[in-house]
Design a protein around this motif. Structure first.
Motif, PDB file in Angstrom:
ATOM      1  N   ILE A 121       0.719  -1.072  -0.045  1.00 37.15           N
ATOM      2  CA  ILE A 121       0.171  -0.023   0.196  1.00 37.15           C
ATOM      3  C   ILE A 121       1.070   1.275  -0.257  1.00 37.15           C
ATOM      4  O   ILE A 121       0.880   2.684   0.408  1.00 37.15           O
ATOM      5  CB  ILE A 121      -0.891   0.324   1.410  1.00 37.15           C
ATOM      6  CG1 ILE A 121      -0.186   0.218   2.898  1.00 37.15           C
ATOM      7  CG2 ILE A 121      -2.282  -0.848   0.795  1.00 37.15           C
ATOM      8  CD1 ILE A 121      -1.218   0.086   3.454  1.00 37.15           C
ATOM      9  N   ARG A 137       6.519   8.361   7.024  1.00 38.20           N
ATOM     10  CA  ARG A 137       6.084   7.308   6.340  1.00 38.20           C
ATOM     11  C   ARG A 137       6.794   6.190   6.186  1.00 38.20           C
ATOM     12  O   ARG A 137       8.268   6.677   6.330  1.00 38.20           O
ATOM     13  CB  ARG A 137       5.651   7.587   4.262  1.00 38.20           C
ATOM     14  CG  ARG A 137       5.706   6.218   3.881  1.00 38.20           C
ATOM     15  CD  ARG A 137       4.321   7.042   2.496  1.00 38.20           C
ATOM     16  NE  ARG A 137       3.585   7.705   2.273  1.00 38.20           N
ATOM     17  CZ  ARG A 137       2.302   6.751   2.292  1.00 38.20           C
ATOM     18  NH1 ARG A 137       2.249   6.097   2.785  1.00 38.20           N
ATOM     19  NH2 ARG A 137       1.156   8.012   2.505  1.00 38.20           N
ATOM     20  N   GLU A 173      -4.554   4.082   4.677  1.00 38.29           N
ATOM     21  CA  GLU A 173      -4.210   4.359   3.446  1.00 38.29           C
ATOM     22  C   GLU A 173      -5.477   3.003   2.500  1.00 38.29           C
ATOM     23  O   GLU A 173      -5.346   3.291   1.253  1.00 38.29           O
ATOM     24  CB  GLU A 173      -2.942   3.024   3.410  1.00 38.29           C
ATOM     25  CG  GLU A 173      -1.782   3.939   4.460  1.00 38.29           C
ATOM     26  CD  GLU A 173      -0.958   5.411   3.550  1.00 38.29           C
ATOM     27  OE1 GLU A 173      -1.560   5.559   2.430  1.00 38.29           O
ATOM     28  OE2 GLU A 173      -1.177   6.397   4.050  1.00 38.29           O
ATOM     29  N   GLU A 195      -8.648   5.182   2.461  1.00 40.30           N
ATOM     30  CA  GLU A 195      -8.438   6.457   1.814  1.00 40.30           C
ATOM     31  C   GLU A 195      -8.483   6.881  -0.219  1.00 40.30           C
ATOM     32  O   GLU A 195      -8.158   7.516  -0.646  1.00 40.30           O
ATOM     33  CB  GLU A 195      -8.354   7.740   2.402  1.00 40.30           C
ATOM     34  CG  GLU A 195      -8.863   7.987   3.625  1.00 40.30           C
ATOM     35  CD  GLU A 195      -8.370   8.559   4.627  1.00 40.30           C
ATOM     36  OE1 GLU A 195      -7.030   9.612   4.486  1.00 40.30           O
ATOM     37  OE2 GLU A 195      -9.242   9.856   5.486  1.00 40.30           O
ATOM     38  N   GLY A 196      -7.294   5.676  -0.287  1.00 46.06           N
ATOM     39  CA  GLY A 196      -6.561   5.322  -1.312  1.00 46.06           C
ATOM     40  C   GLY A 196      -7.454   5.157  -2.327  1.00 46.06           C
ATOM     41  O   GLY A 196      -8.608   4.586  -2.400  1.00 46.06           O
ATOM     42  N   GLU A 197      -7.379   4.685  -3.699  1.00 45.14           N
ATOM     43  CA  GLU A 197      -7.148   4.273  -4.685  1.00 45.14           C
ATOM     44  C   GLU A 197      -8.028   2.306  -4.374  1.00 45.14           C
ATOM     45  O   GLU A 197      -8.844   1.890  -5.772  1.00 45.14           O
ATOM     46  CB  GLU A 197      -6.386   3.823  -5.831  1.00 45.14           C
ATOM     47  CG  GLU A 197      -6.027   5.286  -6.368  1.00 45.14           C
ATOM     48  CD  GLU A 197      -6.914   6.080  -6.962  1.00 45.14           C
ATOM     49  OE1 GLU A 197      -8.224   5.679  -7.404  1.00 45.14           O
ATOM     50  OE2 GLU A 197      -7.581   7.579  -6.458  1.00 45.14           O
ATOM     51  N   SER A 246     -11.884   2.010  -4.978  1.00 48.08           N
ATOM     52  CA  SER A 246     -11.854   2.485  -6.171  1.00 48.08           C
ATOM     53  C   SER A 246     -13.056   1.470  -6.512  1.00 48.08           C
ATOM     54  O   SER A 246     -14.463   2.404  -7.045  1.00 48.08           O
ATOM     55  CB  SER A 246     -11.092   3.393  -6.719  1.00 48.08           C
ATOM     56  OG  SER A 246     -10.273   2.429  -7.289  1.00 48.08           O
TER      57      SER A 246
END
Length: 301
Positions: free
Chosen positions: A127, A153, A191, A194-196, A199
């Motif tokens: 991720i 990070r 992570e 809220e990421g792709e 999607s």
């Protein structure tokens, strides 16, 4: 073979997440001497109907009544009795560990997921790392970890080191280390959600398929079932995530062990088992008027 099991609650999915201290390579001899024991034990309760998540960390050093477990390829078996919670794995594998957690907590477990050290690193790296705030500089040779203070990070190796480091935890304690793990799990969820990855179903399926080699699950929790549950989690408000550690006290017979504070622990377990804790989280968030808290910053004791 788990006997009388707690009732399931519609719309609530309870998953036992185990992080094992399995070693490889030069450290493989540890497994032969000690057996494979979970270092992390978390009951993840996902209420898709009410859009809440509760994670209950169970300290591995908790002394509990382990029910009888069959032996075989995964252990020598167990006739029943008091022992350390994570020792159940050595007696009868994931089945014995799951039965023990369900018996002790009264929370119906729908699925079990086990991640070893290498698997944890792979998931974090897949991720793109996780954002973590490190309050103070860390230099822990045992965890092979050196970190500056501040928001940063972390890659998989660094995240794994922080998850296992006691020197970086409050008072160098196991419970302090658990708080680090709670924040880390929250960061991973953030992570992912809220990421792709969420999607589209195809993107999500591809991600899950890429990490399945890092996971060991029960026979009914394959990629299709994981995808179905993850899609449902798109409706979950991470501002309504409860991260709690089961309340414990000193164990009289051994200062290095702990025991559940029975009354407080059973109240917590009952609230999770019935879905009440997730339902109550929304009211608390509205009262605070904060608009939600980042899951990596949440740690309730």
């Amino acid at each position: 073979g788990w006997g009388d099991r707690p009732a399931q609650v519609d719309g609530v999915h309870n998953i036992l997440l185990l992080g094992t201290d399995e070693r490889a390579g030069d450290d493989a001899g540890y497994n032969e001497l000690n057996g494979i024991r979970p270092d992390v034990l978390v009951v993840v309760s996902i209420d898709v109907d009410n859009g809440g998540v509760t994670m209950v960390n169970l300290p591995r050093d908790t002394m509990v009544e382990i029910p009888p477990c069959d032996g075989g390829d995964e252990g020598e078996g167990w006739n029943g009795g008091v022992d350390q919670l994570n020792h159940a794995m050595t007696y009868g594998g994931m089945d014995c560990q799951g039965n023990t957690v369900e018996t002790v907590t009264g929370i119906h477990l729908d699925h079990m997921v086990l991640v070893d050290f290498a698997g944890f690193e792979n998931i974090v790296d897949s991720i793109g790392g996780i954002e973590m705030c490190v309050p103070e500089p860390v230099d822990d040779p045992k965890a092979h970890l050196v970190l500056d203070a501040g928001m940063q990070r972390l890659d998989g190796e660094q995240a794994l080191g922080l998850a296992r480091s006691r020197d970086s935890a409050e008072n160098g304690s196991d419970l302090g280390r658990i708080e680090n793990q709670q924040r880390m799990i929250g960061s991973i969820l953030r992570e992912v959600t809220e990421g792709e990855i969420l999607s589209s179903p195809s993107t999500l399926y591809g991600f899950l398929d890429s990490i399945t080699d890092s996971l060991t699950t029960d026979s009914e929790f394959g990629t299709d079932k994981m995808t179905e549950l993850a899609v449902a989690m798109r409706e979950v408000d991470l501002g309504r995530m409860n991260m709690v550690t089961a309340p414990v006290t000193d164990y009289p017979a051994d200062a290095n062990k702990v025991a559940l504070e029975e009354t407080a622990a059973q109240e917590l377990f009952t609230a999770v088992a019935t879905g009440e804790l997730a339902e109550g989280g929304d009211d608390e968030a509205e009262e605070e008027g904060s608009g939600g808290v980042a899951p990596s910053d949440v740690s309730l004791r």
